[in-house]
Design a protein around this motif. Structure first.
Motif, PDB file in Angstrom:
ATOM      1  N   CYS A 181      41.060  40.196  48.784  1.00 14.73           N
ATOM      2  CA  CYS A 181      39.991  40.876  48.065  1.00 14.73           C
ATOM      3  C   CYS A 181      38.663  40.502  48.734  1.00 14.73           C
ATOM      4  O   CYS A 181      38.624  39.682  49.662  1.00 14.73           O
ATOM      5  CB  CYS A 181      40.005  40.535  46.573  1.00 14.73           C
ATOM      6  SG  CYS A 181      39.214  38.974  46.123  1.00 14.73           S
ATOM      7  N   ARG A 237      36.248  38.742  47.651  1.00 11.77           N
ATOM      8  CA  ARG A 237      35.926  37.326  47.474  1.00 11.77           C
ATOM      9  C   ARG A 237      36.766  36.406  48.349  1.00 11.77           C
ATOM     10  O   ARG A 237      36.357  35.282  48.637  1.00 11.77           O
ATOM     11  CB  ARG A 237      36.158  36.923  46.026  1.00 11.77           C
ATOM     12  CG  ARG A 237      34.967  37.106  45.130  1.00 11.77           C
ATOM     13  CD  ARG A 237      35.224  36.271  43.889  1.00 11.77           C
ATOM     14  NE  ARG A 237      34.480  36.770  42.753  1.00 11.77           N
ATOM     15  CZ  ARG A 237      33.536  36.038  42.139  1.00 11.77           C
ATOM     16  NH1 ARG A 237      33.259  34.825  42.553  1.00 11.77           N
ATOM     17  NH2 ARG A 237      32.904  36.540  41.093  1.00 11.77           N
ATOM     18  N   CYS A 238      37.971  36.830  48.723  1.00 12.74           N
ATOM     19  CA  CYS A 238      38.772  36.023  49.655  1.00 12.74           C
ATOM     20  C   CYS A 238      37.982  35.838  50.956  1.00 12.74           C
ATOM     21  O   CYS A 238      37.997  34.789  51.574  1.00 12.74           O
ATOM     22  CB  CYS A 238      40.095  36.705  49.981  1.00 12.74           C
ATOM     23  SG  CYS A 238      41.268  36.810  48.628  1.00 12.74           S
ATOM     24  N   CYS A 290      41.285  31.743  45.999  1.00 14.06           N
ATOM     25  CA  CYS A 290      40.270  32.731  45.589  1.00 14.06           C
ATOM     26  C   CYS A 290      40.040  32.689  44.077  1.00 14.06           C
ATOM     27  O   CYS A 290      40.996  32.709  43.292  1.00 14.06           O
ATOM     28  CB  CYS A 290      40.705  34.124  46.028  1.00 14.06           C
ATOM     29  SG  CYS A 290      39.562  35.433  45.519  1.00 14.06           S
ATOM     30  N   CYS A 315      41.429  36.387  42.920  1.00 15.84           N
ATOM     31  CA  CYS A 315      42.825  36.825  43.063  1.00 15.84           C
ATOM     32  C   CYS A 315      43.769  35.698  43.426  1.00 15.84           C
ATOM     33  O   CYS A 315      44.950  35.938  43.689  1.00 15.84           O
ATOM     34  CB  CYS A 315      42.921  37.954  44.087  1.00 15.84           C
ATOM     35  SG  CYS A 315      42.746  37.421  45.797  1.00 15.84           S
TER      36      CYS A 315
HETATM   37 ZN   LIG Z   1      40.600  37.210  46.506  1.00 20.79          ZN
END
Ligand SMILES: [Zn+2]
Ligand SMILES: [Zn+2]
Lengths: 99, 287, 287, 99
Positions: free
Chosen positions: C175, C177-178, C250, C253
């Protein structure tokens, strides 16, 4: 010799619709280097499944096909005389006219 | 006004402010663009986004050539045309769309097919040419015409799920014939109308054609000359490859070129490529 | 009809014939597309071409979210809007343009800003999300929302003469944010409204966003997941690079994700990124 | 060691607006290999002309900067511990938010 061969612009239809081929091509007997001339003959015998006249004309590619060795037009490296090295990437692409 | 060192009116400064803010584009790039003229040949899949972006960004004079009318089966990719224009001239439709987003530039409508009899006259009125056609004879004719008149040519093509892009006849670089001296066999020349195309593929290539024309017109950046972009939509892969330079043996631009103004006007490009300038009607047999 | 193995009406067969002809897309790809729903967040520079191509190609239900009104200085890049819509809602303008090219699909107008209070409800109604916004807090909010609802996210960005593109939260991939667990410093977050953008750059990226969404919706090809496209318009160079996979650490996720539906609705993305969701007015001082 | 370093997404503004740098980086004294950790310090000393805080935070890149070694995210090769080889291409790119 390990090579990556890619077909595009419709030429992939001549090889079972597969665009990317990882292949192992042996040096021709009594030769020390592999040239594009030899590779074209190898491709015609080993990869082209139909309508070879859509790929080659005489001993070179048909008009309208660009040949790229490591992202560079083979006209710049000697066309049929271009020497290939291990892990080279050779692209055969037919020019498109659509829009 | 001239005392501020540029020719932009307050309205232009406001309209193009996001481009003026760009250090590498700025007032000089925008002024160059506003003084330039670009001809887009073909108001179809490639021409649609190219025309919209060229009108929007402020090309001073924007010409368009096409003799076709809008059909329902164009609309999946020719986003400049709406349903209301079905049956009407593509050039009229495209010109109306361009005017609706930018009424301050000059838009020129050429509602006719480009042929050897009118190409020199039409192309001579513009600085830069965009080839957004869909067939082999037009591509050779347009390239030869650009060589004769010394015009840079931004050439795009799209078919199926692939696209190609290059700038020809620019700054000592090759022309289309340098790359493709001999036309391909007829069986290798498929059109969108025969073989299909995913609508957004010419969209990507048409945008990139507008970009390259903007770079040439504004004298900003490095145009894609001596290089070719190869786009494979299915695998999301793009290659930019180095192609040959101008060929001294080229019939069009070489040392002993045989293409002259005189010969051009009588050259039979359909016979040369064994392929028609206009597409045959589609016969779609679905299941 | 059902006896012919597909659900396409004769009108659809004619309209989409060039896509139906494509062996690797065909009737199955078109049917999947007609059954899918796609939400485009932002009807600006990226959203303009994305919306036009998604409407044209036959996405069954096409939603658009934006609370802005059309301004003259948008028109150099936001080609979906015409001068006649200046001062009016971008969503109304974009919806009218989409309907004019394809009256046979469902178009849904969300004339509001996407916020934590309405994002879950709006996004839950669609299969695929396109992030066509222009600021950091929106990008984190949209990604978190897509992770919570399990929606693939096609994320594009453009600034100056560069663009970026990736598909997040798809098929086990990372995602947003990863990749970017910590927001960048505020000084690194420039917007088109502050820093400028050449109009056709978001054009190219927006088209590519439409393409990736079409691939995900039609189940055709390999979407740009786990990869990122980097576009440099000035030098005409495009890189497609391999990026990290989903991170077990993360916050959104990962194995011990802290972002929940409950927390999301009260999360302050503006504070998190120290950056506002809406752009400040431009102060352009030219010469 | 010959390396190509590229800066994008605005990071080029920190090095005189030059995007592509062909550089020669010596191995650190008493080391047998060049790592990204060493390269970052070298870039900071030799290429970054202004606002180094826009490039680095602590001993790594600031949040929002992607690092790619030969077109591959450095997270996949060990981040700061990634070992570089002759002719490697390292890209530093700031994520964009505009639209
Ligand atoms: Zn993520
Ligand atoms: Zn030539």
């Amino acid at each position: 010799m390990q090579l990556t061969l890619e077909f595009g612009g419709g030429l992939e239809l001549l090889c079972d619709s597969v665009k990317i081929h990882s292949v192992n091509v042996d040096l021709p007997a009594e030769e020390k280097k592999l040239t594009m001339k030899h590779l074209l003959a190898w491709v015609r015998s080993n990869l082209i499944k139909e309508r070879p006249e859509m790929f080659m004309k005489g001993d070179t590619v048909r008009p309208g096909v660009l040949v790229l060795v490591n992202d560079c037009d083979w006209e710049l490296s000697g066309q049929l005389e271009t020497t290939l090295e291990d892990k080279d990437v050779v692209v055969f692409i037919s020019t498109l006219h659509g829009g | 006004g001239s005392e501020s060192g540029h020719d932009l009116t307050p309205d232009m400064i406001y309209r193009y402010s996001r481009q003026l803010l760009l250090p590498s584009f700025g007032v000089q790039g925008q002024s160059n663009l506003l003084k330039s003229s670009i001809l887009v040949i073909g108001a179809g899949g490639l021409g649609s986004p190219a025309l919209l972006y060229l009108a929007a960004c402020g090309v001073g004079r924007l010409g368009m050539v096409d003799h076709d009318v809008v059909e329902l089966n164009n609309l999946h990719r020719q986003i400049i045309h709406g349903e209301a224009y079905i049956g009407r001239s593509k050039v009229e439709s495209a010109a109306a769309a361009c005017r609706s987003i930018n009424s301050t530039i000059e838009i020129v409508e050429h509602k006719e097919a480009l042929r050897t009899s009118n190409a020199l006259e039409i192309v001579s009125k513009y600085d830069i040419v965009i080839d957004a056609t869909d067939n082999a004879p037009s591509r050779y004719m347009i390239s030869d015409c650009c060589v004769l008149l010394g015009k840079p040519l931004v050439s795009g093509a799209a078919l199926g799920l692939e696209g190609q892009l290059a700038v020809y006849n620019y700054n000592g670089g090759p022309c289309y014939r340098c790359l493709f001296p001999t036309p391909p066999p007829t069986t290798a020349c498929q059109r969108c109308s025969d073989s299909g195309v995913l609508g957004v593929v010419p969209g990507v290539i048409g945008c990139l054609q507008a970009l390259e024309a903007i770079k040439v017109a504004s004298l900003v950046g490095e145009p894609l000359s001596g290089r070719m972009l190869l786009f494979d939509a299915l695998s999301a892969r793009i290659r930019i490859v180095k192609i040959r330079g101008r060929s001294s043996l080229c019939e069009a631009c070489g040392d002993n070129a045989t293409v002259t103004h005189q010969k051009f006007q009588h050259f039979d490009y359909e016979k040369f490529t064994q392929s028609p300038l206009s597409a045959a009607p589609l016969k779609l047999k679905l299941l």
